[in-house]
Scaffold this motif. Sequence first.
Motif, short mmCIF file in Angstrom:
data_model
loop_
_atom_site.label_atom_id
_atom_site.label_comp_id
_atom_site.label_asym_id
_atom_site.label_seq_id
_atom_site.Cartn_x
_atom_site.Cartn_y
_atom_site.Cartn_z
N ARG A 1 22.32 2.28 101.52
CA ARG A 1 23.37 1.26 101.44
C ARG A 1 23.16 0.20 102.53
O ARG A 1 22.93 0.51 103.68
CB ARG A 1 24.73 1.92 101.62
N GLY A 2 23.21 -1.07 102.12
CA GLY A 2 23.12 -2.17 103.07
C GLY A 2 21.72 -2.60 103.43
O GLY A 2 21.54 -3.54 104.21
N GLN A 3 20.68 -1.96 102.88
CA GLN A 3 19.32 -2.36 103.24
C GLN A 3 18.91 -3.61 102.48
O GLN A 3 19.51 -3.99 101.47
CB GLN A 3 18.33 -1.23 102.96
N ASP A 4 17.87 -4.27 102.96
CA ASP A 4 17.30 -5.42 102.29
C ASP A 4 16.73 -4.96 100.95
O ASP A 4 15.93 -4.03 100.89
CB ASP A 4 16.20 -6.01 103.17
N GLN B 1 4.57 -0.80 99.39
CA GLN B 1 3.45 0.14 99.49
C GLN B 1 3.85 1.52 98.97
O GLN B 1 3.09 2.16 98.23
CB GLN B 1 2.98 0.23 100.93
N ARG B 2 5.03 1.99 99.36
CA ARG B 2 5.46 3.31 98.91
C ARG B 2 5.71 3.33 97.41
O ARG B 2 5.27 4.26 96.70
CB ARG B 2 6.72 3.73 99.67
N LEU B 3 6.43 2.32 96.92
CA LEU B 3 6.72 2.27 95.49
C LEU B 3 5.45 2.13 94.66
O LEU B 3 5.32 2.75 93.60
CB LEU B 3 7.67 1.11 95.19
N ARG C 1 5.02 6.89 103.44
CA ARG C 1 3.75 6.70 102.75
C ARG C 1 2.84 7.89 102.97
O ARG C 1 2.12 8.32 102.07
CB ARG C 1 3.08 5.41 103.21
N ALA C 2 2.86 8.44 104.20
CA ALA C 2 2.00 9.60 104.50
C ALA C 2 2.35 10.79 103.61
O ALA C 2 1.45 11.50 103.13
CB ALA C 2 2.13 9.98 105.97
N LEU C 3 3.64 11.03 103.37
CA LEU C 3 4.03 12.14 102.50
C LEU C 3 3.60 11.86 101.06
O LEU C 3 3.09 12.74 100.37
CB LEU C 3 5.54 12.38 102.56
N GLY D 1 6.36 -5.32 101.94
CA GLY D 1 5.94 -4.50 103.08
C GLY D 1 5.87 -3.02 102.75
O GLY D 1 5.30 -2.60 101.74
N TRP D 2 6.46 -2.19 103.65
CA TRP D 2 6.39 -0.74 103.50
C TRP D 2 7.02 -0.26 102.21
O TRP D 2 6.53 0.71 101.60
CB TRP D 2 7.02 -0.04 104.70
#
Length: 253
Positions: free
Chosen positions: A71-74, A83-85, A48-50, A79-80
């Motif tokens: 790969r394999g992430q929720d 916020q980033r998207l 998010r900072a970038l 959450g984060w």
Amino acid sequence: MPVPRHTLTETLNDLLQPAQFKDYGPNGLQVEGRAEVHKLVTGVTASRALIEAAIAEGADAILVHHGLFWRGQDGRVTGWMKQRLALLLQHDINLFAYHLPLDAHPELGNNAQLARHLGIAVYSDARGRFGEQTLGFMGERPSASAAALAAHVSERLGRSVTLVAEPDRPIRRVALCTGGAQGYFESAIAAGADVFITGEISEPQAHYARECGVAYIACGHHASERYGAPAVGAHVAAGLGLAHVFIDIDNPA
């Protein structure tokens, strides 16, 4: 003059050849933004900072090593991730991410750029690459001792490093692979390295270093991967006539 998004996409793909790699997530355009690009921001991770810093710079596109999707992430957007998207979509910014392709490029990639930054002369023949998908780089930088080389790496990267070695052992052949490449240590040993430089160390590698007599230097995941994205960004921006800014978001890991 602005550059069409598809031109930037094609240029990056032609340069980094992502189809050649079996990777942990999608390489290339991860989030679609505006169709025309004037300014490219590069960084290590799509934090998010970038993203906020890129917005402040007026960027149309961001190029990173660590993207948003793995790969394999929720797969839920909470959450984060939300916020980033939300920031990327709200400001219509394109996000490009290249993981292993950015490590491997022979001149502009993380490994090549770290070697150059540390003064390591990478072998130009087959000896210059090792490990799975030949991601590891091998070359020479003679040092009076492993401790002296560790001090040089620390000074060049501006942070403390972890050294596991006989401190007075002379060094000539240097193997390196940036980031979390501790699993490449055994391949570096087999390739004849005197020392292996990477970002991280796990428990087994300390024992391998002591038992095999090959020094191990862990210099930080982020610190070892600060050089590929800006090198690629500067190269591509110069070729396409884009403005380019590298933003280094500090990370102690």
